[in-house]
Design a protein around this motif. Structure first.
Motif, short mmCIF file in Angstrom:
data_model
loop_
_atom_site.label_atom_id
_atom_site.label_comp_id
_atom_site.label_asym_id
_atom_site.label_seq_id
_atom_site.Cartn_x
_atom_site.Cartn_y
_atom_site.Cartn_z
N SER A 19 0.83 -1.22 0.00
CA SER A 19 0.00 0.00 0.00
C SER A 19 0.86 1.26 0.00
O SER A 19 0.50 2.26 -0.64
CB SER A 19 -0.98 0.00 1.19
N ILE A 20 2.01 1.23 0.67
CA ILE A 20 2.91 2.40 0.64
C ILE A 20 3.42 2.61 -0.78
O ILE A 20 3.42 3.74 -1.30
CB ILE A 20 4.12 2.19 1.60
N LEU A 21 3.83 1.52 -1.45
CA LEU A 21 4.35 1.64 -2.82
C LEU A 21 3.27 2.07 -3.81
O LEU A 21 3.54 2.80 -4.76
CB LEU A 21 4.97 0.31 -3.25
N ALA A 22 2.03 1.63 -3.55
CA ALA A 22 0.92 2.05 -4.44
C ALA A 22 0.65 3.55 -4.29
O ALA A 22 0.40 4.25 -5.28
CB ALA A 22 -0.34 1.25 -4.11
N GLY A 71 8.31 -2.88 -6.24
CA GLY A 71 9.25 -1.79 -5.99
C GLY A 71 9.97 -1.83 -4.66
O GLY A 71 10.77 -0.93 -4.36
N ALA A 72 9.72 -2.85 -3.84
CA ALA A 72 10.37 -2.92 -2.53
C ALA A 72 11.78 -3.47 -2.64
O ALA A 72 12.07 -4.28 -3.51
CB ALA A 72 9.55 -3.79 -1.58
N THR A 73 12.65 -3.01 -1.75
CA THR A 73 13.98 -3.61 -1.60
C THR A 73 13.86 -4.65 -0.50
O THR A 73 13.59 -4.32 0.66
CB THR A 73 15.02 -2.54 -1.20
N MET A 74 14.03 -5.93 -0.86
CA MET A 74 13.76 -7.02 0.07
C MET A 74 15.03 -7.47 0.80
O MET A 74 16.08 -7.63 0.18
CB MET A 74 13.15 -8.21 -0.68
N HIS A 75 14.88 -7.68 2.11
CA HIS A 75 15.97 -8.23 2.94
C HIS A 75 15.39 -9.46 3.64
O HIS A 75 14.97 -9.38 4.80
CB HIS A 75 16.44 -7.20 3.98
N MET A 76 15.34 -10.59 2.92
CA MET A 76 14.80 -11.82 3.51
C MET A 76 15.88 -12.50 4.35
O MET A 76 17.06 -12.29 4.15
CB MET A 76 14.31 -12.77 2.42
N LEU A 310 -3.10 -2.00 5.25
CA LEU A 310 -3.57 -1.15 4.15
C LEU A 310 -3.63 0.32 4.57
O LEU A 310 -3.30 1.23 3.79
CB LEU A 310 -4.97 -1.59 3.68
N LEU A 311 -4.03 0.56 5.83
CA LEU A 311 -4.14 1.94 6.31
C LEU A 311 -2.79 2.61 6.50
O LEU A 311 -2.69 3.83 6.43
CB LEU A 311 -4.94 1.98 7.61
N VAL A 312 -1.75 1.81 6.75
CA VAL A 312 -0.41 2.41 6.87
C VAL A 312 -0.07 3.16 5.59
O VAL A 312 0.39 4.30 5.61
CB VAL A 312 0.66 1.33 7.18
N GLY A 313 -0.32 2.53 4.45
CA GLY A 313 -0.04 3.17 3.17
C GLY A 313 -0.85 4.43 2.95
O GLY A 313 -0.35 5.42 2.42
N ARG A 314 -2.11 4.39 3.39
CA ARG A 314 -2.99 5.56 3.18
C ARG A 314 -2.59 6.74 4.08
O ARG A 314 -2.84 7.90 3.74
CB ARG A 314 -4.46 5.19 3.48
N ASN A 315 -2.02 6.42 5.26
CA ASN A 315 -1.81 7.46 6.27
C ASN A 315 -0.36 7.83 6.54
O ASN A 315 -0.08 8.70 7.36
CB ASN A 315 -2.45 7.00 7.60
N ILE A 316 0.57 7.20 5.85
CA ILE A 316 1.98 7.35 6.23
C ILE A 316 2.52 8.76 5.93
O ILE A 316 3.46 9.22 6.57
CB ILE A 316 2.85 6.25 5.57
N GLU A 317 1.90 9.44 4.98
CA GLU A 317 2.34 10.82 4.71
C GLU A 317 1.47 11.82 5.47
O GLU A 317 1.98 12.70 6.16
CB GLU A 317 2.28 11.12 3.20
#
Length: 326
Positions: A19-22, A71-76, A310-317
């Motif tokens: 959701s952040i990347l979207a 688009g994420a940089t993954m650190h598994m 999902l809400l983290v992406g909507r509210n992070i800014e």
């Protein structure tokens, strides 16, 4: 350029990252996960054990590759060892390289804590027996499934959602099952007696031995590859014991740094923000606002985790969409 660090990637982490990347495709999002998989539906473990899952891959709805493509940089297989909120840095190291792996640091603008929960493991003598299995992640699922292929008997400790479901699936696949709980009713924390009486009757119809109102005091291994579960009132021997006595938030990294409930759940506001600016939490590591009581509470369920992620992406800014409560 805004950099986001997402720590932990089951349900809340997967949905937070996507959701952040979207919402912000130009932001840099780093995802850190200890395991080699993400998005595992642990609620499917009992169904898999009961042969209701045609392909275990269906218990995952995303993958490291899918998040990388988004688009994420993954650190598994990476462990975050420290979070410094004053300097806005995290320290991490690869688990692939063993204890010699060098520690690295990442500076972030926004931090998303989706570290999930861990099973409660009480300090009971013998609990580290190889016959006592946990029921939470993919590795646990594989171990239970493997043992269930040949086992003819099981003791399940804890009759909440997970214990009740796995006991049910054992009972319908011909495994002689005993369900142990300290409370005197199955699913006692979830339903009133009217309902749990029906649950208890259904278990008994399927031949499940209900050992209720008794706490486990010891486990001991036997020479014939079985384990005996000793309670205050009796002893129950089986080829495996499943420990399902609850979960605690996996939030030691943030202890003393943000407001938490006494159990360690990070208190978040309507917009998933913790008590420190630019720190967000969701899922099993966080509180939910519980509508019936009007209080912050701890209810670790995938449904809540997905909504909050999902809400983290909507509210992070900017605070935009409120959590509707649980």
């Amino acid at each position: 350029m805004t950099t986001v660090a997402v720590i932990g990637c089951t349900h809340a982490g997967t949905f937070a990252a996507t959701s952040i990347l979207a919402e912000h495709p130009d932001w840099t999002v780093h995802v850190f996960e200890r395991n080699g998989t993400l998005s595992f539906l642990s609620c499917g473990i009992a169904l898999w054990v009961g042969d209701h899952v045609s392909d275990p891959k269906k218990m995952f709805y995303s993958s490291p590759a899918a998040l990388a493509e988004a688009g994420a940089t993954m650190h598994m297989r990476t462990d975050v060892t420290d979070v410094n909120l004053d300097t806005k840095t995290i320290t991490y190291r690869s688990l692939e390289d063993g204890d010699d792996a060098p520690e690295q640091t990442l500076a972030f603008d926004k931090l998303v804590v989706t570290t999930g929960s861990r099973p409660v493991i009480p300090p009971i003598p013998g609990i580290d027996s190889p016959h006592v299995l946990l029921c939470k992640n993919w590795d646990h699922a594989i171990a239970i499934k493997e043992k269930a292929k040949t086992a003819k008997s099981a003791v399940v400790i804890g009759s909440g959602y997970i214990g009740a479901e796995i006991a049910e699936q054992f009972s319908v696949t011909g495994v002689k099952t005993t369900l142990v709980d300290g409370l005197d009713r199955p699913l006692a924390n979830n339903f009133d007696k009217t309902i749990t009486d029906q649950v208890a009757a259904a278990f008994e119809e399927h031949g499940v031995t209900l050992a209720l109102g008794q706490k486990v005091v010891e486990f001991h291994d036997n020479d014939d590859n079985t384990v005996t579960v000793v309670t205050e009132k009796g002893e129950y021997t089986a080829e495996m014991a499943i420990l399902a006595v609850g979960f605690l938030p996996n939030t030691d990294l943030l202890k003393g740094k943000v407001d938490m409930l006494p159990n360690g759940a990070i208190v978040v506001d309507d917009y998933m923000q913790a008590s420190v600016p630019d720190v967000y939490a969701a899922g099993d590591s966080a509180t939910v606002f519980y509508n019936p009581t009007g209080q912050h509470d701890y209810i670790p369920l995938a449904t809540n985790a997905v909504r909050q992620g999902l809400l983290v992406g909507r509210n992070i800014e900017t605070p935009t969409v409120k959590y509707m409560g649980t």
